[in-house]
Write a protein that holds these residues in place. Structure first.
Motif, mmCIF file in Angstrom:
data_model
loop_
_atom_site.group_PDB
_atom_site.id
_atom_site.type_symbol
_atom_site.label_atom_id
_atom_site.label_comp_id
_atom_site.label_asym_id
_atom_site.label_seq_id
_atom_site.Cartn_x
_atom_site.Cartn_y
_atom_site.Cartn_z
ATOM 1 N N LYS A 168 0.817 -1.212 0.000
ATOM 2 C CA LYS A 168 0.000 0.000 0.000
ATOM 3 C C LYS A 168 0.848 1.257 0.000
ATOM 4 C CE LYS A 168 -2.339 1.305 3.702
ATOM 5 N NZ LYS A 168 -3.357 1.375 4.785
ATOM 6 N N ASP A 169 2.008 1.197 0.675
ATOM 7 C CA ASP A 169 2.850 2.393 0.753
ATOM 8 C C ASP A 169 3.645 2.646 -0.521
ATOM 9 O OD1 ASP A 169 4.307 0.104 1.256
ATOM 10 O OD2 ASP A 169 5.676 1.043 2.673
ATOM 11 N N LEU A 170 3.505 1.774 -1.525
ATOM 12 C CA LEU A 170 4.152 2.005 -2.817
ATOM 13 C C LEU A 170 3.177 2.551 -3.864
ATOM 14 C CD1 LEU A 170 6.533 -1.072 -3.236
ATOM 15 C CD2 LEU A 170 7.059 1.215 -2.363
ATOM 16 N N LEU A 171 1.952 2.797 -3.441
ATOM 17 C CA LEU A 171 1.002 3.431 -4.354
ATOM 18 C C LEU A 171 1.462 4.855 -4.657
ATOM 19 C CD1 LEU A 171 -2.382 2.351 -2.699
ATOM 20 C CD2 LEU A 171 -1.639 1.739 -5.013
ATOM 21 N N PRO A 172 1.226 5.352 -5.864
ATOM 22 C CA PRO A 172 1.571 6.743 -6.181
ATOM 23 C C PRO A 172 0.844 7.693 -5.229
ATOM 24 C CG PRO A 172 0.966 5.531 -8.167
ATOM 25 C CD PRO A 172 0.616 4.646 -7.012
ATOM 26 N N GLU A 173 1.468 8.781 -4.899
ATOM 27 C CA GLU A 173 0.853 9.736 -3.964
ATOM 28 C C GLU A 173 -0.488 10.245 -4.480
ATOM 29 O OE1 GLU A 173 3.417 12.896 -2.819
ATOM 30 O OE2 GLU A 173 4.985 11.580 -2.024
ATOM 31 N N ASN A 174 -0.592 10.348 -5.795
ATOM 32 C CA ASN A 174 -1.833 10.879 -6.369
ATOM 33 C C ASN A 174 -2.734 9.770 -6.914
ATOM 34 O OD1 ASN A 174 -0.208 10.116 -8.505
ATOM 35 N ND2 ASN A 174 -0.908 11.796 -9.842
ATOM 36 N N TRP A 175 -2.636 8.565 -6.326
ATOM 37 C CA TRP A 175 -3.380 7.436 -6.890
ATOM 38 C C TRP A 175 -4.884 7.669 -6.901
ATOM 39 C CZ3 TRP A 175 -7.099 4.657 -4.307
ATOM 40 C CH2 TRP A 175 -7.101 4.712 -2.905
ATOM 41 N N LYS A 176 -5.402 8.423 -5.947
ATOM 42 C CA LYS A 176 -6.843 8.667 -5.909
ATOM 43 C C LYS A 176 -7.309 9.496 -7.099
ATOM 44 C CE LYS A 176 -7.749 8.096 -0.972
ATOM 45 N NZ LYS A 176 -8.407 8.664 0.232
ATOM 46 N N GLU A 177 -6.401 10.305 -7.630
ATOM 47 C CA GLU A 177 -6.748 11.109 -8.807
ATOM 48 C C GLU A 177 -6.508 10.338 -10.107
ATOM 49 O OE1 GLU A 177 -6.509 13.243 -5.393
ATOM 50 O OE2 GLU A 177 -4.632 12.513 -6.292
ATOM 51 N N THR A 178 -5.456 9.519 -10.122
ATOM 52 C CA THR A 178 -5.067 8.868 -11.379
ATOM 53 C C THR A 178 -5.414 7.382 -11.479
ATOM 54 O OG1 THR A 178 -2.865 8.446 -10.462
ATOM 55 C CG2 THR A 178 -3.165 10.482 -11.723
ATOM 56 N N TRP A 179 -5.625 6.728 -10.325
ATOM 57 C CA TRP A 179 -5.877 5.282 -10.343
ATOM 58 C C TRP A 179 -7.110 4.897 -9.531
ATOM 59 C CZ3 TRP A 179 -3.175 2.462 -13.739
ATOM 60 C CH2 TRP A 179 -1.946 2.952 -14.184
ATOM 61 N N ASN A 184 -14.032 4.796 -5.547
ATOM 62 C CA ASN A 184 -14.510 3.941 -4.455
ATOM 63 C C ASN A 184 -13.437 3.733 -3.389
ATOM 64 O OD1 ASN A 184 -12.740 2.276 -5.821
ATOM 65 N ND2 ASN A 184 -14.137 0.517 -5.919
ATOM 66 N N ASP A 185 -12.369 4.523 -3.469
ATOM 67 C CA ASP A 185 -11.260 4.471 -2.506
ATOM 68 C C ASP A 185 -10.489 3.146 -2.548
ATOM 69 O OD1 ASP A 185 -11.517 7.064 -1.526
ATOM 70 O OD2 ASP A 185 -13.043 6.459 -0.066
ATOM 71 N N ILE A 186 -10.614 2.425 -3.648
ATOM 72 C CA ILE A 186 -9.826 1.212 -3.868
ATOM 73 C C ILE A 186 -9.011 1.415 -5.150
ATOM 74 C CG2 ILE A 186 -9.852 -1.282 -4.274
ATOM 75 C CD1 ILE A 186 -12.568 -1.367 -2.874
ATOM 76 N N PRO A 187 -7.692 1.245 -5.097
ATOM 77 C CA PRO A 187 -6.872 1.472 -6.290
ATOM 78 C C PRO A 187 -7.322 0.583 -7.452
ATOM 79 C CG PRO A 187 -5.494 1.234 -4.336
ATOM 80 C CD PRO A 187 -6.872 0.850 -3.932
ATOM 81 N N ASP A 188 -7.440 1.178 -8.629
ATOM 82 C CA ASP A 188 -7.904 0.430 -9.802
ATOM 83 C C ASP A 188 -7.023 -0.775 -10.109
ATOM 84 O OD1 ASP A 188 -9.964 2.256 -10.207
ATOM 85 O OD2 ASP A 188 -8.754 3.521 -11.534
ATOM 86 N N ASN A 192 -8.683 -4.593 -11.137
ATOM 87 C CA ASN A 192 -8.736 -5.227 -12.449
ATOM 88 C C ASN A 192 -7.339 -5.332 -13.050
ATOM 89 O OD1 ASN A 192 -8.342 -3.168 -14.848
ATOM 90 N ND2 ASN A 192 -9.442 -2.071 -13.224
ATOM 91 N N LEU A 193 -7.142 -6.390 -13.818
ATOM 92 C CA LEU A 193 -5.812 -6.707 -14.323
ATOM 93 C C LEU A 193 -5.361 -5.766 -15.436
ATOM 94 C CD1 LEU A 193 -3.841 -8.885 -13.400
ATOM 95 C CD2 LEU A 193 -4.480 -10.228 -15.414
ATOM 96 N N VAL A 194 -6.292 -5.155 -16.120
ATOM 97 C CA VAL A 194 -5.922 -4.202 -17.175
ATOM 98 C C VAL A 194 -5.149 -3.036 -16.574
ATOM 99 C CG1 VAL A 194 -6.771 -2.600 -18.910
ATOM 100 C CG2 VAL A 194 -7.866 -4.838 -18.652
ATOM 101 N N ASP A 195 -5.673 -2.480 -15.490
ATOM 102 C CA ASP A 195 -4.976 -1.363 -14.842
ATOM 103 C C ASP A 195 -3.677 -1.825 -14.177
ATOM 104 O OD1 ASP A 195 -6.429 1.251 -15.051
ATOM 105 O OD2 ASP A 195 -8.088 0.011 -14.370
ATOM 106 N N LEU A 196 -3.656 -3.038 -13.616
ATOM 107 C CA LEU A 196 -2.425 -3.546 -13.012
ATOM 108 C C LEU A 196 -1.349 -3.727 -14.086
ATOM 109 C CD1 LEU A 196 -0.936 -4.480 -10.507
ATOM 110 C CD2 LEU A 196 -1.927 -6.768 -10.830
#
Length: 482
Positions: A168-179, A184-188, A192-196
């Motif tokens: 979780k601490d390796l998520l981009p700082e702006n993940w809520k805006e970009t991912w 829904n407050d869950i990283p895309d 889903n595997l497309v975004d991963l």
């Protein structure tokens, strides 16, 4: 003449009595005799050799359980010890010669392969305290018919299946805006595997030594789900018909295509066991953002990350462990595109079916201490021990009381079994034939994106390779050596 008639009648009577005796052999009364060994008094002054999971040993749980059991049964002179034979000890070779384990902890496919040759013994489930607390789906993994009678050969302890674990601490700082497109407050990328896949591409482009999602593609246990999701299967008739091999069935080739695309954003470690063996260290160092593994491995990853925090952030071990616990997140495997194409995905996403297993305990047919061995299993599957195991190893327990008191992971996994989103490994001996052919196939597909002349750049080529793999499995079961 009278003597001849009397002799004839005597022979008829003897034959009739013999027939009755023969009939009795298959009666319920005789069936119960199988459990006579467990109806005797508890053996005294004996040593039980227990084969356990490597993670349980490494994380200290096994020692705690052995110490607790030995204390409880010290007045009987019963001592349980580590069999010290590796977690995949071959009971078929060690058992008959008297140096195999008395008790085995393993996945259902490993344990049940010993049924045909009677290396493990049927168990009296009515003597197991946890019986009514374990779901039917778990018990089914250890049921088999022998001589037309159905028996249970293992006591379920926990469910295993692949989960996505990420930092979780390796998520981009702006993940809520970009991912987080749906807000829904869950990283895309963990939904889903497309975004991963896209996130993995981006992460590697920014730093060639860092990867997004990485795992050992050659491992059929984790890769098979991609085939299952598009209609592939291991054996027909609910994994019981080993004449029907379905690795190539339906649109399984779409899953193979998806795997090939994933390999293009991974390191060469994905081609063999390297990624799997290095999962804890590489997630701790930040080389991997995410990987797929079973719930009991989470504790190893947390332990490695805690040590990394102690070193890099100068935290106390207690602080570091708490921080690591917060940052290693496990979720059901992300949804995948219906068309099996990560580059040009369909808008419709589907659940990714995962292979799963039910880990449990079995007793060797060669043990000289069956009652003490059963006592050990009863102790190991007790509320206190399962609760401790869940606490230390993060397992998804089969016991409903422990499951209900912890997180919702266990119930979610069993729900996925019932819904067909987890395919339990076949509980027949033929399952041993699937590993080598599928490992070779997946390793070959994982290497393909780096080839100057690709072998699997079309669905037709992948289909042909899958059909070849199914045939190799069939031949190894029914042709080779027959």
């Amino acid at each position: 003449m009278k003597k001849s008639i009397l002799l004839f009648l005597g022979l008829v009577l003897c034959f009739s009595l013999a027939s009755c005796d023969k009939k009795k052999d298959n009666s319920p009364k005789n069936e119960n005799q199988i459990f006579d060994k467990f109806n005797k008094e508890l053996e005294k002054n004996v040593t039980i050799k227990v084969l356990e999971n490597d993670t349980a040993i490494k994380m200290g749980y096994f020692k705690e359980m052995l110490d607790a059991f030995n204390e409880k049964y010290k007045d009987y002179g019963i001592t349980a010890i580590d069999a010290n034979q590796g977690e995949f000890s071959d009971l078929a070779n060690s058992g008959p010669y008297g140096y195999g384990p008395d008790v085995i902890y393993q996945a259902n496919d490993v344990i049940m392969k010993y049924v045909d040759q009677k290396h493990i013994t049927p168990l009296p489930t009515n003597k197991i305290e946890a019986y009514d607390l374990i779901p039917d789906e778990a018990w089914k993994a250890y049921e088999a018919k022998v001589d037309k009678n159905s028996y249970t050969f293992g006591i379920p302890l926990n469910i295993q299946s692949g989960l996505l674990y990420y930092r979780k601490d390796l998520l981009p700082e702006n993940w809520k805006e970009t991912w987080d497109k749906d807000q829904n407050d869950i990283p895309d990328m963990v939904e889903n595997l497309v975004d991963l896949y896209q996130f993995s591409k981006q992460r590697n482009q920014e730093n060639k030594d860092q990867y997004g999602f990485e795992y050992s593609i050659n491992d059929f246990y984790f890769s098979s789900g991609f085939l299952f999701s598009y209609g592939g299967y291991v054996f027909g008739s609910n994994n019981t018909d080993n004449t029907d091999i379905g690795i190539h069935a339906s649109n399984a080739k779409l899953g193979a295509q998806l795997i090939r695309q994933l390999a293009s954003v991974m390191s060469v470690s994905c081609q063999d066991d390297s990624a799997k063996l290095a999962i804890s260290g590489n997630m701790a160092s930040g080389k991997y953002f995410a990987s797929i593994t079973t719930p009991d491995v989470r504790s190893v990853i947390v332990d490695a990350l805690a040590k990394e925090y102690v070193s890099s952030l100068k935290l106390s071990l207690e602080e570091a462990t708490k921080k690591a616990e917060e940052n290693i997140i496990g979720v059901p495997f992300p949804k995948i595109p219906e068309n099996g194409d990560l580059e040009n995905p369909s808008t419709k996403m589907i659940d990714c079916v995962q292979m799963g297993g039910i880990n449990g305990y079995a007793i060797s047919s060669y043990t000289k201490s069956p009652v003490a061995s059963l006592a050990f299993i009863n102790f190991a599957t007790s509320y206190e021990m399962v609760k401790l195991r869940q606490s230390i190893l993060g397992i998804a327990p089969c016991r409903s009381d422990v499951s209900n008191e912890s997180d919702t992971l266990s119930q979610a996994l069993f729900d996925r079994v019932v819904e067909g989103k987890i395919s339990i490994m076949p509980s027949i001996s033929a399952v041993s034939a699937i590993w080598t052919p599928t490992q070779s196939f997946f390793a070959d597909v994982a290497a393909d994106p780096r080839r100057a002349a690709p072998k699997y750049d079309t669905l037709e080529k992948l289909q042909a390779a899958l059909e070849k793999t199914s045939k190799e499995i069939y031949d190894s079961i029914h042709t080779i050596g027959s």
